[in-house]
Design a protein around this motif. Structure first.
Motif, PDB file in Angstrom:
ATOM      1  N   LEU A 102       0.810  -1.225   0.000  1.00  0.00           N
ATOM      2  CA  LEU A 102       0.000   0.000   0.000  1.00  0.00           C
ATOM      3  C   LEU A 102       0.840   1.270   0.000  1.00  0.00           C
ATOM      4  O   LEU A 102       0.639   2.161  -0.830  1.00  0.00           O
ATOM      5  CB  LEU A 102      -0.946   0.003   1.206  1.00  0.00           C
ATOM      6  CG  LEU A 102      -1.736   1.293   1.444  1.00  0.00           C
ATOM      7  CD1 LEU A 102      -2.634   1.604   0.251  1.00  0.00           C
ATOM      8  CD2 LEU A 102      -2.559   1.202   2.721  1.00  0.00           C
ATOM      9  N   LEU A 103       1.775   1.399   0.929  1.00  0.00           N
ATOM     10  CA  LEU A 103       2.476   2.666   1.099  1.00  0.00           C
ATOM     11  C   LEU A 103       3.343   3.018  -0.104  1.00  0.00           C
ATOM     12  O   LEU A 103       3.454   4.190  -0.475  1.00  0.00           O
ATOM     13  CB  LEU A 103       3.304   2.646   2.379  1.00  0.00           C
ATOM     14  CG  LEU A 103       2.480   2.573   3.670  1.00  0.00           C
ATOM     15  CD1 LEU A 103       3.392   2.469   4.871  1.00  0.00           C
ATOM     16  CD2 LEU A 103       1.562   3.773   3.795  1.00  0.00           C
ATOM     17  N   SER A 104       3.931   2.033  -0.735  1.00  0.00           N
ATOM     18  CA  SER A 104       4.721   2.326  -1.932  1.00  0.00           C
ATOM     19  C   SER A 104       3.824   2.780  -3.071  1.00  0.00           C
ATOM     20  O   SER A 104       4.210   3.643  -3.876  1.00  0.00           O
ATOM     21  CB  SER A 104       5.542   1.104  -2.349  1.00  0.00           C
ATOM     22  OG  SER A 104       4.706   0.000  -2.626  1.00  0.00           O
ATOM     23  N   GLN A 105       2.604   2.248  -3.149  1.00  0.00           N
ATOM     24  CA  GLN A 105       1.660   2.688  -4.179  1.00  0.00           C
ATOM     25  C   GLN A 105       1.169   4.111  -3.906  1.00  0.00           C
ATOM     26  O   GLN A 105       1.024   4.925  -4.828  1.00  0.00           O
ATOM     27  CB  GLN A 105       0.466   1.728  -4.260  1.00  0.00           C
ATOM     28  CG  GLN A 105       0.803   0.325  -4.739  1.00  0.00           C
ATOM     29  CD  GLN A 105       1.163   0.256  -6.215  1.00  0.00           C
ATOM     30  OE1 GLN A 105       0.918   1.196  -6.969  1.00  0.00           O
ATOM     31  NE2 GLN A 105       1.735  -0.866  -6.635  1.00  0.00           N
ATOM     32  N   ILE A 106       0.911   4.426  -2.624  1.00  0.00           N
ATOM     33  CA  ILE A 106       0.496   5.788  -2.265  1.00  0.00           C
ATOM     34  C   ILE A 106       1.601   6.779  -2.605  1.00  0.00           C
ATOM     35  O   ILE A 106       1.350   7.865  -3.141  1.00  0.00           O
ATOM     36  CB  ILE A 106       0.113   5.863  -0.773  1.00  0.00           C
ATOM     37  CG1 ILE A 106      -1.238   5.187  -0.552  1.00  0.00           C
ATOM     38  CG2 ILE A 106       0.068   7.321  -0.287  1.00  0.00           C
ATOM     39  CD1 ILE A 106      -1.699   5.192   0.885  1.00  0.00           C
ATOM     40  N   ALA A 107       2.839   6.429  -2.290  1.00  0.00           N
ATOM     41  CA  ALA A 107       3.958   7.305  -2.623  1.00  0.00           C
ATOM     42  C   ALA A 107       4.045   7.523  -4.129  1.00  0.00           C
ATOM     43  O   ALA A 107       4.317   8.631  -4.597  1.00  0.00           O
ATOM     44  CB  ALA A 107       5.263   6.700  -2.099  1.00  0.00           C
ATOM     45  N   ASP A 108       3.783   6.477  -4.911  1.00  0.00           N
ATOM     46  CA  ASP A 108       3.851   6.595  -6.372  1.00  0.00           C
ATOM     47  C   ASP A 108       2.772   7.533  -6.898  1.00  0.00           C
ATOM     48  O   ASP A 108       3.040   8.381  -7.761  1.00  0.00           O
ATOM     49  CB  ASP A 108       3.707   5.210  -7.000  1.00  0.00           C
ATOM     50  CG  ASP A 108       3.934   5.240  -8.502  1.00  0.00           C
ATOM     51  OD1 ASP A 108       5.053   5.598  -8.925  1.00  0.00           O
ATOM     52  OD2 ASP A 108       2.993   4.926  -9.252  1.00  0.00           O
ATOM     53  N   VAL A 109       1.542   7.393  -6.399  1.00  0.00           N
ATOM     54  CA  VAL A 109       0.457   8.284  -6.831  1.00  0.00           C
ATOM     55  C   VAL A 109       0.756   9.724  -6.424  1.00  0.00           C
ATOM     56  O   VAL A 109       0.504  10.669  -7.182  1.00  0.00           O
ATOM     57  CB  VAL A 109      -0.898   7.828  -6.257  1.00  0.00           C
ATOM     58  CG1 VAL A 109      -2.005   8.824  -6.615  1.00  0.00           C
ATOM     59  CG2 VAL A 109      -1.262   6.447  -6.770  1.00  0.00           C
TER      60      VAL A 109
END
Length: 441
Positions: A102-109
């Motif tokens: 989750l957190l790596s995807q949030i950082a990407d967005v």
């Protein structure tokens, strides 16, 4: 600053601050699970926009003429599909998703959105809505009974309520800046605000980028520059700014700017961002305190407890759509159709706008014909409601009617799923109501 470590009880996700801070030249985006659909755009459909785009890329009903995008927006189908796919993906193995992905995807967005508004990603965090962002700023400011917060007379009701609560807790005073209506030009607004800043030593100025009530663009760059010279912090409620205008945070350089992603950008509901200037990042905290507290601005906002984060991740498909189609092409269509719609309605009703066309983006406030309220000494909210309900129930048109300065106005919205026929229908429907002997006004 506390000792750096991997956060939120996870030993499998890198520190959010690190993921946000990686230089773009060496950054590697996380892979999308195969279950998440990629964004595909049929360029033959988006070449002209209008009804075909509405059918293919929006979920709006065919029966209704939807002229109220400014209320809550309308999500694009690719973003909705992706959001729902993320929800299902999460529930197949919740710990794997939350703990490892989750957190790596949030950082990407966050990085993608920051690039879209020309900002360093370190200055941007995702939040649920503008109300959450503003509440976070208010709770972080160290206001006292000696401080004054200036704001325009037409700030959003939710912001007004949050400010009232903040003033009650801190003893700070809020003072309203009246804006003359109808608006003549942006220089008139600049002079009015400049006078207020000169007469009232303030700690903070709150302004809309685009007024939700009155629909015109505020000259925010000039006002930001003026506040900087006077040492006054500025908070911009840009709820209608993202998508309808070309945002450039590095050029604007405000203290605080927040905008919804679910409105003009057409992202999923529950998506917005808060931009905070470098000098305020360390002292700006999420209104909800969780594990990220003390580990950096981006970490603190990235996790606010267990909730559905899928709208944030679905926002990626919305940004893909805009980048593929080209943002300026979308905005050009919206501005051109708004101009045509305004000219059509003004001519048919023999009325006028509350602000000049060059101060409008995706919405406009147009005065309704005098026949609707002739003989009435006082126009009330209830009078506007009667017309709005009539348009909804009898003509299947979704559009708000406003009572402003003892007159009735319609606030039209324009987006890529609209065409001129929508506004021709509104024009004839209002004239039909004018002729009706059964109207309740």
């Amino acid at each position: 600053m506390a000792e750096k470590r991997r956060l939120f009880g996870s030993f499998h996700v890198s520190n959010v601050e690190d993921l946000i801070g990686i230089e773009e030249s060496v950054y590697s985006a996380p892979k999308l699970p195969k279950e998440i659909p990629e964004t595909k755009v049929d360029k033959s459909v988006v070449r002209e926009f209008g009804k075909e785009v509405k059918k293919k890329y929006f979920l709006l009903e065919d029966d209704f003429t939807f002229l109220n995008h400014g209320a809550f927006g309308s999500v694009m189908t690719p973003a909705m599909n992706a959001t729902q796919a993320w929800q299902l993906f999460c529930e197949r193995q919740p710990v794997r998703f939350i703990d490892r992905q989750l957190l790596s995807q949030i950082a990407d967005v966050t990085r993608k959105l920051a690039a879209f508004i020309n900002s360093n990603p370190k200055n941007v965090v995702l939040v649920d809505n503008v109300t959450t962002a503003v509440s976070s700023v208010f709770s972080s400011l160290e206001l006292s009974s000696e401080d004054v917060v200036l704001h325009t007379a037409f700030i959003h009701g939710g912001i007004r309520s949050a400010l009232r609560r903040t003033c009650c807790k801190t003893g700070a005073k809020s003072m309203e800046i009246p804006i003359h209506l109808p608006v003549v030009d942006e220089e008139e607004i600049v002079k009015t605000i400049e006078t207020s800043l000169h007469e009232t030593p303030a700690k903070l100025l709150i302004i809309d980028h685009i007024s939700s009530v009155l629909a015109f663009i505020m000259p925010i760059q000039k006002i930001i520059d003026m506040c900087r010279l006077k040492g006054v912090q500025i908070l911009i409620d840009g709820a209608h700014g993202l998508g309808s205008t070309a945002l450039d945070m590095k050029a604007l350089n405000p203290d605080y700017y927040t905008s919804n992603c679910h409105k003009w950008l057409c992202g999923p509901k529950g998506t917005a961002f808060l931009y905070v200037k470098d000098e305020h990042r360390q002292n700006t905290h999420s209104a909800v305190t969780s594990y990220g507290y003390g580990y950096g601005f981006n970490s603190e906002f990235s996790w606010v407890g267990t909730k559905d984060y899928s709208p944030f991740l679905g926002l990626s498909q919305t940004l893909d759509f805009w980048n593929i189609v080209e943002p300026e092409k979308i905005r050009l269509y919206i501005r051109d159709l708004l101009r045509k719609a305004c000219n059509l309605l003004i001519k048919e009703w023999d009325t006028d706008l509350i602000a000049p066309l060059n101060m409008l983006a995706g919405m406009a406030l147009i005065r309704l014909p005098n026949e609707l309220f002739e003989g009435k000494e006082m126009i009330r909210y209830e009078d506007a409601e009667i017309i709005q309900n009539c348009l909804f129930n009898e003509y299947e048109i979704e559009v708000p009617i406003k009572a402003v300065n003892n007159q009735l106005y319609v606030r039209i919205s324009v987006h890529i799923y609209n065409d001129l026929h929508d506004y021709e229908k509104l024009a004839t429907s209002i004239m039909d109501i004018c002729k009706s002997k059964t109207r309740a006004l």
